[in-house]
Design an enzyme around this catalytic site. Structure first.
Site, PDB file in Angstrom:
ATOM      1  N   GLY A 148      63.323  42.714  17.035  1.00 27.81           N
ATOM      2  CA  GLY A 148      61.985  42.406  17.503  1.00 27.81           C
ATOM      3  C   GLY A 148      61.009  43.468  17.029  1.00 27.81           C
ATOM      4  O   GLY A 148      61.394  44.531  16.541  1.00 27.81           O
ATOM      5  N   CYS A 149      59.719  43.184  17.180  1.00 36.00           N
ATOM      6  CA  CYS A 149      58.700  44.112  16.698  1.00 36.00           C
ATOM      7  C   CYS A 149      58.682  45.407  17.507  1.00 36.00           C
ATOM      8  O   CYS A 149      58.670  46.505  16.945  1.00 36.00           O
ATOM      9  CB  CYS A 149      57.334  43.443  16.692  1.00 36.00           C
ATOM     10  SG  CYS A 149      56.907  42.579  18.226  1.00 36.00           S
ATOM     11  N   TYR A 150      58.687  45.304  18.837  1.00 35.39           N
ATOM     12  CA  TYR A 150      58.754  46.511  19.653  1.00 35.39           C
ATOM     13  C   TYR A 150      60.040  47.302  19.384  1.00 35.39           C
ATOM     14  O   TYR A 150      59.995  48.526  19.205  1.00 35.39           O
ATOM     15  CB  TYR A 150      58.700  46.153  21.140  1.00 35.39           C
ATOM     16  CG  TYR A 150      57.339  45.857  21.714  1.00 35.39           C
ATOM     17  CD1 TYR A 150      56.266  46.732  21.570  1.00 35.39           C
ATOM     18  CD2 TYR A 150      57.129  44.699  22.461  1.00 35.39           C
ATOM     19  CE1 TYR A 150      55.028  46.456  22.134  1.00 35.39           C
ATOM     20  CE2 TYR A 150      55.895  44.413  23.032  1.00 35.39           C
ATOM     21  CZ  TYR A 150      54.847  45.301  22.868  1.00 35.39           C
ATOM     22  OH  TYR A 150      53.626  45.030  23.433  1.00 35.39           O
TER      23      TYR A 150
END
Length: 347
Positions: A148-150
């Protein structure tokens, strides 16, 4: 040429994949699916791609995805695992931008994503697609589950501290204070991302628990080789794209003489998409906009015992589509930077 298919090309990560792959010298866009938009030229939906992408969307059953070398899934969670067995049996490699192949424990996946995992045997062989950590495994993978981006920002921000064979910081009290632009929520109608709701506003969410926490913890524990404790608080900020993560780690007494700036510079010395900035820097999200670069700054306020690590990335590129292309390059033995040398845009 690598024949590339994209499943679910109407969202923000889908159009980013199209933008990047259209300019990739070794990629041939072969199919892009959308049942609802079957027959519509891609450039009619995304005018920015006029003159660059001549494909039309096609319903999945018409797309002949089994003739591709690799298929990207830019879809809601659950789609990739439903189609993975058939594609793999046809010799197609898979890069999933959703969560189907991120979490190794199926019970954890089911808890956070609210659905059973339909192909746990394929999950066992799937490789977590964080190139700076798993490059060798990615090279031979049939299935890659992208972070994921985070989690990308948190793991790359903390990895140098955890990969040293011994604890340098208190690994049970790590804190990640993260902010994202609204594109991280996807291209859909949702009250919280309406202009009148998100503009001129700043809020935390998911404080009691966020699905990116178990993914990040899984990755950090794999890097460290031991349990870690992480508090993760995400925030929505009124910008379209970008992530800024501020990470906090308490230095152990026996590690106070370490030069942490040098530690980070050495760890990422040969990484083309991680920029450890000069001491005292304050990276901005606009410095990575539309690029696959992630920038890190290391701070130790008043030379005390608290490390503050600042990390910025574009959530749609290094946090999603760009990282997927980076993984594709590795999987097919290409220069890792191929098709990803775009200079960030400013302003």
């Amino acid at each position: 040429m690598i024949k590339v298919g994209i499943v679910g090309g109407t969202g923000y990560t889908g159009v980013e994949l199209l933008r990047l792959l259209a300019a990739h010298p070794e990629a041939e866009l072969t199919a892009i699916t959308s049942r609802k938009e079957d027959g519509m030229p891609v450039a009619d939906m995304f005018p920015s791609l006029r003159g660059h992408v001549s494909l039309a969307f096609s319903a999945p059953e018409k797309a002949r995805l089994n003739e591709c070398d690799v298929v990207f899934f830019a879809t809601p969670h659950g789609v990739a695992m439903a189609q993975a067995p058939e594609l793999l049996s046809a010799g197609v490699r898979i890069i999933d931008l959703a969560a189907d192949f991120r979490l190794k424990d199926t019970a954890t996946f089911e808890k956070w994503y609210g659905m059973p995992h339909s192909c746990p045997e394929i999950l066992k062989e799937a490789v977590y697609g964080l190139p700076e950590i798993n490059r060798d495994a990615i090279r031979n993978a049939r299935v890659v589950g992208l972070p994921g981006c985070y989690p990308t920002s948190m793991q790359l921000g903390l990895a140098p501290l955890l990969a040293q064979g011994k604890a340098l910081v208190n690994e049970s009290t790590l804190i990640a204070d993260c902010k994202s632009g609204v594109s991280g929520a996807g291209r859909k109608a949702e009250i919280g991302t309406l202009l009148a709701e998100a503009s001129d506003n700043f809020k935390a969410y998911g404080v009691k628990g966020h699905r990116h926490l178990p993914e990040t913890t899984q990755g950090l524990e794999a890097i460290a080789g031991r349990p870690i404790g992480l508090t993760f608080v995400p925030h929505l900020v009124p910008m379209i794209r970008g992530i800024h993560s501020t990470l906090y780690a308490r230095i152990l007494p026996e590690s106070r003489d370490i030069d942490f700036q040098a530690l980070y510079e050495d760890y990422y010395r040969n990484e083309g998409f991680v920029d450890v900035m000069p001491k005292g820097s304050h990276p901005e999200t606009r410095s990575v906009r539309a690029s696959n670069m992630l920038r890190i700054a290391v701070h130790r306020p008043e030379n005390g015992d608290l490390l503050v690590i600042l990390v910025v990335e574009d959530n749609l590129v290094k946090g999603a589509a760009g990282q997927g292309v980076q993984c594709m390059n590795i999987m097919f033995g290409l220069d890792e930077k191929l098709g990803l040398k775009q200079v960030p845009i400013l302003p």
